[in-house]
Design a protein around this motif. Sequence first.
Motif, PDB file in Angstrom:
ATOM      1  N   ARG A  71       0.815  -1.218   0.000  1.00  0.00           N
ATOM      2  CA  ARG A  71       0.000   0.000   0.000  1.00  0.00           C
ATOM      3  C   ARG A  71       0.842   1.258   0.000  1.00  0.00           C
ATOM      4  NH1 ARG A  71      -4.140  -1.299  -2.267  1.00  0.00           N
ATOM      5  NH2 ARG A  71      -2.549  -2.741  -3.032  1.00  0.00           N
ATOM      6  N   THR A  75       2.051   2.474   5.180  1.00  0.00           N
ATOM      7  CA  THR A  75       1.429   1.225   5.648  1.00  0.00           C
ATOM      8  C   THR A  75       2.426   0.081   5.702  1.00  0.00           C
ATOM      9  OG1 THR A  75      -0.733   1.852   4.768  1.00  0.00           O
ATOM     10  CG2 THR A  75      -0.358  -0.495   5.162  1.00  0.00           C
ATOM     11  N   ASP A  76       3.187  -0.068   4.642  1.00  0.00           N
ATOM     12  CA  ASP A  76       4.063  -1.239   4.504  1.00  0.00           C
ATOM     13  C   ASP A  76       5.193  -1.257   5.532  1.00  0.00           C
ATOM     14  OD1 ASP A  76       2.434  -1.510   2.323  1.00  0.00           O
ATOM     15  OD2 ASP A  76       4.003  -1.208   0.823  1.00  0.00           O
ATOM     16  N   TYR A  79       4.156  -2.128   9.122  1.00  0.00           N
ATOM     17  CA  TYR A  79       3.708  -3.522   9.180  1.00  0.00           C
ATOM     18  C   TYR A  79       4.902  -4.468   9.256  1.00  0.00           C
ATOM     19  CZ  TYR A  79       1.213  -7.815   8.036  1.00  0.00           C
ATOM     20  OH  TYR A  79       0.707  -9.089   8.077  1.00  0.00           O
TER      21      TYR A  79
END
Length: 268
Positions: A71, A75-76, A79
Motif C-alpha cells: 500500500r 502502511t508497509d 507492518y
Amino acid sequence: MLAAGAAVAGTAALTGPLTRTASAAERHTPKAKPTIVLVHGGYADSSCWNGVIQALHSKGYTTIAGSNPLRGIPTDAPYIASLLDSISGPIVLVAHSMGGTVITNAAAGKSNVKALVYIAAFVPDVGETQGELINKFPGSEVLPVSVPVPYTKPDGTTGTDLYLSKDGKAAFAADVSTATFRLLQSTQRPFDADSFTYPTQAAAWRTIPSYGLVAGKDRAIPPAAERWMYSRANFRKVVEVPASSHVAMISHPDITARLIEDAARATC
C-alpha cells in the motif's frame, strides 16, 4: 602412614579443587544463526521465495516470508517493522523490488537487524521516491504492461491498484518458463500506484551492513539503477547475474540464497 596421609589431605585442602580450563571449541562457540526474513515486492506474493527458502532450509536457517501489504511506505514499513519486533535474536532482512523501499524504512532503528540484502531492489535515500528512482535510468518496461484497477479506500476515496498483465513476461520474468509466469501472474498481489509517490523517511542501509544482487537483464528496475543505488550505499558485496530477469529469486534461487548466506555468516 597416618601422618603422611594427613599431610596430603592438608595440602589438598589448601590448594582447593583444580580450576577447569575451557576447551578451544568452547572459547570459539559460534553465535546462533540469524532468522532470515524475506519481503516480496509488487506483482508477487510470498511464494516467490519458495526456491530460496528451500535452499536456506537445507543449510539450517529459520526463514519467514513476510506478507508485504503493498500500500506504500506509510502502511508497509510499520507492518514489516512489527514483524521484525516479534522475532527474538538476530535477523537478516531480505527484499525484492519494491520490498527494498519497505525494508529501507522498516529496519531503521532495529538493533536486531544485522544485515540487509537487496535482490534487484530499490535502495532509496531519505526524501526519495520510487518514481524518481525507476526513471533515473532508461530501460524499465513494466509499467506499460501493468493494468490499472480502481478500488475504494477505507476513507471512501478512490485508489488505483496495478496488476501485471498476461503480456508482462518479457518485462518482468523473461527467464522463467511460460507455465511459471502464468502461475506467478495468476497469484500476484497488486500494489497501490501511490507507492511510487511516497518519500522515504529513513535509510537503514546507512547503519546496517548491506548486500545486493543485480539482475543483468532486468526490465522492471533497470540494471544501471540497481548498480548505482548499490554503489551509492557502499554495499559490502554485490553479485551480478548477467542473464537474470527481475525475478532473480525465482530464476536463480541458489545464487540468491548464497548471497543471503554470505550476509548471514558475516553476522556470526
